[in-house]
Design a protein around this motif. Structure first.
Motif, PDB file in Angstrom:
ATOM      1  N   GLY A 172       5.928  -0.820  38.209  1.00 43.96           N
ATOM      2  CA  GLY A 172       5.267  -1.859  38.994  1.00 43.96           C
ATOM      3  C   GLY A 172       6.064  -3.139  39.005  1.00 43.96           C
ATOM      4  O   GLY A 172       7.255  -3.174  38.672  1.00 43.96           O
ATOM      5  N   THR A 173       5.397  -4.234  39.405  1.00 45.56           N
ATOM      6  CA  THR A 173       6.048  -5.538  39.446  1.00 45.56           C
ATOM      7  C   THR A 173       5.551  -6.466  38.352  1.00 45.56           C
ATOM      8  O   THR A 173       6.104  -7.548  38.165  1.00 45.56           O
ATOM      9  CB  THR A 173       5.797  -6.229  40.801  1.00 45.56           C
ATOM     10  OG1 THR A 173       4.393  -6.462  40.942  1.00 45.56           O
ATOM     11  CG2 THR A 173       6.323  -5.389  41.950  1.00 45.56           C
ATOM     12  N   ALA A 219       5.242 -11.245  42.118  1.00 46.54           N
ATOM     13  CA  ALA A 219       6.025 -10.004  42.057  1.00 46.54           C
ATOM     14  C   ALA A 219       7.495 -10.296  42.331  1.00 46.54           C
ATOM     15  O   ALA A 219       8.379  -9.810  41.620  1.00 46.54           O
ATOM     16  CB  ALA A 219       5.484  -8.991  43.060  1.00 46.54           C
ATOM     17  N   ARG A 220       7.757 -11.111  43.377  1.00 51.99           N
ATOM     18  CA  ARG A 220       9.142 -11.459  43.709  1.00 51.99           C
ATOM     19  C   ARG A 220       9.800 -12.182  42.541  1.00 51.99           C
ATOM     20  O   ARG A 220      10.943 -11.885  42.164  1.00 51.99           O
ATOM     21  CB  ARG A 220       9.172 -12.339  44.961  1.00 51.99           C
ATOM     22  CG  ARG A 220      10.550 -12.745  45.352  1.00 51.99           C
ATOM     23  CD  ARG A 220      10.538 -13.557  46.627  1.00 51.99           C
ATOM     24  NE  ARG A 220      11.888 -14.036  46.858  1.00 51.99           N
ATOM     25  CZ  ARG A 220      12.183 -15.183  47.398  1.00 51.99           C
ATOM     26  NH1 ARG A 220      11.228 -15.982  47.811  1.00 51.99           N
ATOM     27  NH2 ARG A 220      13.430 -15.538  47.573  1.00 51.99           N
ATOM     28  N   ASN A 271       8.996 -12.034  39.339  1.00 51.16           N
ATOM     29  CA  ASN A 271       9.213 -11.081  38.243  1.00 51.16           C
ATOM     30  C   ASN A 271      10.403 -10.177  38.511  1.00 51.16           C
ATOM     31  O   ASN A 271      11.216  -9.919  37.627  1.00 51.16           O
ATOM     32  CB  ASN A 271       7.966 -10.231  38.017  1.00 51.16           C
ATOM     33  CG  ASN A 271       6.838 -10.987  37.373  1.00 51.16           C
ATOM     34  OD1 ASN A 271       6.997 -12.120  36.945  1.00 51.16           O
ATOM     35  ND2 ASN A 271       5.679 -10.364  37.315  1.00 51.16           N
ATOM     36  N   LEU A 272      10.511  -9.688  39.740  1.00 57.91           N
ATOM     37  CA  LEU A 272      11.622  -8.804  40.078  1.00 57.91           C
ATOM     38  C   LEU A 272      12.956  -9.542  40.011  1.00 57.91           C
ATOM     39  O   LEU A 272      13.937  -9.013  39.495  1.00 57.91           O
ATOM     40  CB  LEU A 272      11.409  -8.175  41.456  1.00 57.91           C
ATOM     41  CG  LEU A 272      10.253  -7.175  41.537  1.00 57.91           C
ATOM     42  CD1 LEU A 272      10.008  -6.771  42.983  1.00 57.91           C
ATOM     43  CD2 LEU A 272      10.528  -5.956  40.672  1.00 57.91           C
ATOM     44  N   GLU A 273      12.995 -10.763  40.538  1.00 55.57           N
ATOM     45  CA  GLU A 273      14.228 -11.545  40.481  1.00 55.57           C
ATOM     46  C   GLU A 273      14.610 -11.848  39.039  1.00 55.57           C
ATOM     47  O   GLU A 273      15.768 -11.737  38.658  1.00 55.57           O
ATOM     48  CB  GLU A 273      14.062 -12.857  41.259  1.00 55.57           C
ATOM     49  CG  GLU A 273      14.065 -12.665  42.745  1.00 55.57           C
ATOM     50  CD  GLU A 273      13.786 -13.961  43.501  1.00 55.57           C
ATOM     51  OE1 GLU A 273      13.425 -14.975  42.870  1.00 55.57           O
ATOM     52  OE2 GLU A 273      13.926 -13.947  44.740  1.00 55.57           O
ATOM     53  N   ASN A 303      13.806 -10.177  36.317  1.00 53.10           N
ATOM     54  CA  ASN A 303      14.142  -8.994  35.530  1.00 53.10           C
ATOM     55  C   ASN A 303      15.292  -8.185  36.075  1.00 53.10           C
ATOM     56  O   ASN A 303      15.952  -7.472  35.347  1.00 53.10           O
ATOM     57  CB  ASN A 303      12.900  -8.116  35.387  1.00 53.10           C
ATOM     58  CG  ASN A 303      11.903  -8.712  34.418  1.00 53.10           C
ATOM     59  OD1 ASN A 303      12.125  -8.715  33.225  1.00 53.10           O
ATOM     60  ND2 ASN A 303      10.827  -9.280  34.947  1.00 53.10           N
ATOM     61  N   ALA A 311       2.199 -11.310  45.751  1.00 52.64           N
ATOM     62  CA  ALA A 311       3.553 -11.046  46.244  1.00 52.64           C
ATOM     63  C   ALA A 311       4.564 -12.041  45.679  1.00 52.64           C
ATOM     64  O   ALA A 311       5.683 -11.672  45.298  1.00 52.64           O
ATOM     65  CB  ALA A 311       3.571 -11.072  47.772  1.00 52.64           C
ATOM     66  N   SER A 337      -2.299  -5.494  37.109  1.00 54.14           N
ATOM     67  CA  SER A 337      -0.906  -5.376  37.530  1.00 54.14           C
ATOM     68  C   SER A 337      -0.267  -4.233  36.759  1.00 54.14           C
ATOM     69  O   SER A 337      -0.591  -3.984  35.613  1.00 54.14           O
ATOM     70  CB  SER A 337      -0.150  -6.677  37.261  1.00 54.14           C
ATOM     71  OG  SER A 337      -0.130  -6.951  35.885  1.00 54.14           O
ATOM     72  N   LEU A 377       6.444  -3.675  34.866  1.00 60.75           N
ATOM     73  CA  LEU A 377       7.756  -3.246  35.364  1.00 60.75           C
ATOM     74  C   LEU A 377       8.195  -1.943  34.721  1.00 60.75           C
ATOM     75  O   LEU A 377       8.741  -1.065  35.385  1.00 60.75           O
ATOM     76  CB  LEU A 377       8.804  -4.329  35.087  1.00 60.75           C
ATOM     77  CG  LEU A 377       8.733  -5.587  35.952  1.00 60.75           C
ATOM     78  CD1 LEU A 377       9.651  -6.663  35.388  1.00 60.75           C
ATOM     79  CD2 LEU A 377       9.077  -5.279  37.382  1.00 60.75           C
TER      80      LEU A 377
END
Length: 177
Positions: free
Chosen positions: A153-154, A162-163, A165-167, A169, A159, A146, A149
């Motif tokens: 990246g994520t 990743a979602r 982690n993005l939410e 961060n 997926a 991976s 961030l």
């Protein structure tokens, strides 16, 4: 006419010179110079200062680190340092095994900084050291890898992760988007 030397210090035998000994010179050119330039790897030790590599007019079986393809930077640099290479056209694979950024440069160039613990490919154009590659048509990571961030990246390999982690961060209270 006397022998001369190429930029990588291969001995160029003048016509009619070195009668009876040209074989030794030719063998040194092939077994030492060519091997170092194409596939050679050598350690370059740092000890609290910049390091300057030079090339001497010799094709004898004397190692010349600046002629090698791969330079393994070792030792304790004691801070951000420079690896100064001769101002000749040449590629280098730089493996920075020190704890600090090392800038690979020519005596008058600005060079390329190589982060601690990283390996990169640089090109010395005779004036400055620059990145050898600045574009790839594709890049593939192994399935279990991976991209963090902080590296664009994520930080995940699925997926859903990743979602999450993005939410986590991006959607933190007080975090800039």
């Amino acid at each position: 006419m006397a022998s001369s030397f190429s930029t990588l210090k291969f001995e160029l035998i003048a016509t009619g010179e070195q009668s009876g000994t040209w074989g030794t010179t030719t063998n040194n050119n092939l077994s030492v110079c060519l091997t170092e330039a194409i596939a050679g790897s050598t350690d370059v030790a740092f000890s609290s200062g910049n390091v300057t590599l030079t090339l001497a007019d010799s094709a004898a079986s004397v190692a010349q680190p600046a002629r090698n393809l791969r330079l393994n930077l070792t030792g304790t640099s004691g801070g951000v340092r420079n690896l100064i290479v001769p101002a000749i056209e040449k590629s280098y694979l730089i493996n920075n095994g020190t704890a600090d950024i090392i800038t690979v440069k020519t005596p008058s160039g600005s060079g390329v900084g190589v982060a601690a613990g990283k390996t990169t490919w640089v090109y010395n154009n005779g004036t400055n050291v620059v990145d050898a590659v600045n574009y790839l048509t594709s890049l593939t990571f192994p399935a279990a890898t991976s991209l963090a961030l902080t590296d664009g990246g994520t930080g995940a390999v699925t997926a859903l992760a990743a979602r999450t982690n993005l939410e986590t961060n991006i959607c933190k209270k007080g975090t800039d988007i």
